[in-house]
Design a protein around this motif. Sequence first.
Motif, short mmCIF file in Angstrom:
data_model
loop_
_atom_site.label_atom_id
_atom_site.label_comp_id
_atom_site.label_asym_id
_atom_site.label_seq_id
_atom_site.Cartn_x
_atom_site.Cartn_y
_atom_site.Cartn_z
N ALA A 144 -10.62 -1.72 -0.44
CA ALA A 144 -11.24 -2.71 -1.33
C ALA A 144 -10.28 -3.12 -2.43
O ALA A 144 -10.20 -4.30 -2.80
CB ALA A 144 -12.53 -2.14 -1.93
N GLN A 145 -9.53 -2.16 -2.94
CA GLN A 145 -8.56 -2.44 -4.01
C GLN A 145 -7.50 -3.44 -3.54
O GLN A 145 -7.05 -4.29 -4.31
CB GLN A 145 -7.90 -1.14 -4.44
CG GLN A 145 -6.89 -1.29 -5.56
CD GLN A 145 -6.33 0.06 -6.00
OE1 GLN A 145 -6.87 1.11 -5.68
NE2 GLN A 145 -5.25 0.01 -6.74
N PHE A 146 -7.10 -3.35 -2.27
CA PHE A 146 -6.07 -4.23 -1.74
C PHE A 146 -6.63 -5.37 -0.89
O PHE A 146 -5.89 -6.09 -0.25
CB PHE A 146 -5.04 -3.42 -0.95
CG PHE A 146 -4.19 -2.57 -1.83
CD1 PHE A 146 -3.12 -3.12 -2.52
CD2 PHE A 146 -4.47 -1.23 -2.01
CE1 PHE A 146 -2.34 -2.35 -3.35
CE2 PHE A 146 -3.70 -0.45 -2.85
CZ PHE A 146 -2.64 -1.00 -3.52
N ASN A 147 -7.96 -5.47 -0.87
CA ASN A 147 -8.63 -6.54 -0.14
C ASN A 147 -8.17 -6.58 1.33
O ASN A 147 -7.73 -7.61 1.83
CB ASN A 147 -8.40 -7.89 -0.83
CG ASN A 147 -9.38 -8.93 -0.34
OD1 ASN A 147 -10.49 -8.59 0.08
ND2 ASN A 147 -8.98 -10.19 -0.38
N CYS A 148 -8.26 -5.42 1.97
CA CYS A 148 -7.89 -5.33 3.38
C CYS A 148 -8.92 -4.46 4.09
O CYS A 148 -9.81 -3.89 3.45
CB CYS A 148 -6.48 -4.75 3.54
SG CYS A 148 -6.31 -3.03 3.01
N ILE A 200 0.85 -1.21 0.00
CA ILE A 200 0.00 0.00 0.00
C ILE A 200 0.87 1.25 0.00
O ILE A 200 0.63 2.19 -0.75
CB ILE A 200 -0.97 -0.01 1.20
CG1 ILE A 200 -1.96 -1.18 1.06
CG2 ILE A 200 -1.70 1.32 1.34
CD1 ILE A 200 -2.74 -1.48 2.32
N ILE A 234 -7.49 10.29 -1.49
CA ILE A 234 -7.96 8.91 -1.61
C ILE A 234 -9.18 8.71 -0.73
O ILE A 234 -9.38 9.43 0.24
CB ILE A 234 -6.86 7.89 -1.23
CG1 ILE A 234 -6.43 8.08 0.24
CG2 ILE A 234 -5.68 7.97 -2.18
CD1 ILE A 234 -5.56 6.97 0.78
N ASN A 235 -9.97 7.73 -1.09
CA ASN A 235 -11.07 7.29 -0.26
C ASN A 235 -10.58 6.01 0.42
O ASN A 235 -10.22 5.05 -0.25
CB ASN A 235 -12.31 7.01 -1.13
CG ASN A 235 -13.47 6.55 -0.30
OD1 ASN A 235 -13.42 5.46 0.28
ND2 ASN A 235 -14.50 7.36 -0.24
N TYR A 280 2.34 1.78 -3.43
CA TYR A 280 1.29 2.23 -4.34
C TYR A 280 1.05 3.73 -4.17
O TYR A 280 1.03 4.49 -5.15
CB TYR A 280 0.01 1.44 -4.07
CG TYR A 280 -1.23 2.01 -4.73
CD1 TYR A 280 -1.46 1.84 -6.09
CD2 TYR A 280 -2.18 2.71 -3.98
CE1 TYR A 280 -2.60 2.36 -6.69
CE2 TYR A 280 -3.32 3.23 -4.57
CZ TYR A 280 -3.52 3.05 -5.93
OH TYR A 280 -4.65 3.56 -6.52
N SER A 313 -11.94 3.56 2.08
CA SER A 313 -12.61 2.28 1.83
C SER A 313 -12.38 1.80 0.40
O SER A 313 -12.28 0.59 0.16
CB SER A 313 -14.10 2.34 2.16
OG SER A 313 -14.68 3.50 1.66
N GLU A 314 -12.25 2.72 -0.55
CA GLU A 314 -11.96 2.30 -1.93
C GLU A 314 -10.57 1.68 -2.04
O GLU A 314 -10.38 0.67 -2.71
CB GLU A 314 -12.07 3.49 -2.89
CG GLU A 314 -13.49 3.94 -3.13
CD GLU A 314 -13.57 5.20 -4.00
OE1 GLU A 314 -12.52 5.64 -4.54
OE2 GLU A 314 -14.68 5.74 -4.12
N VAL A 315 -9.59 2.30 -1.38
CA VAL A 315 -8.23 1.75 -1.42
C VAL A 315 -8.19 0.41 -0.68
O VAL A 315 -7.55 -0.54 -1.14
CB VAL A 315 -7.21 2.75 -0.82
CG1 VAL A 315 -5.81 2.12 -0.74
CG2 VAL A 315 -7.16 4.03 -1.64
#
Length: 154
Positions: free
Chosen positions: A33-37, A10, A26-27, A13, A29-31
Amino acid sequence: MAGQNISDIIEAYLKQILAAEQQIEINRSEVAAQFNCVPSQINYVIKTRFTTQQGYLVESKRGGGGYIRIEKMQFCDQDHYLNRLIAAIGAQITLPRTLMVLQQLIESELISEREARLIATMLTDEALRIKDQTAAETVRANLLSALLDGLRYR
């Protein structure tokens, strides 16, 4: 990416994006979700790897339209930069935070890696030989602030 944990990934990134832009929003929760964490993982990365001592300003807004803004600090001159670092140190500083400051000084080309290693050695708990942790962190902050102040007159 073998051997890297999710926090490292992360961080890389976000720093990759910051390499191209001065500031990002950045949001959380979106980040996540992108990294599945979990979103708290994003908080952890930002809190520990995007600090003032590391050259970043972080602002966050909670709620539905919330965001986290990360900005790479730009300084008009060396004095401004050193003042910001001294202010970030405050009255006390831990050894890990000290190492972050030293890394910033290396990246800013104000000290060499060798100088940073020597300074870090002198600021360890073992070198300070102060049993009270609060007192040790106060002495460390005073010494590091004096070093930063001395860099003005290089």
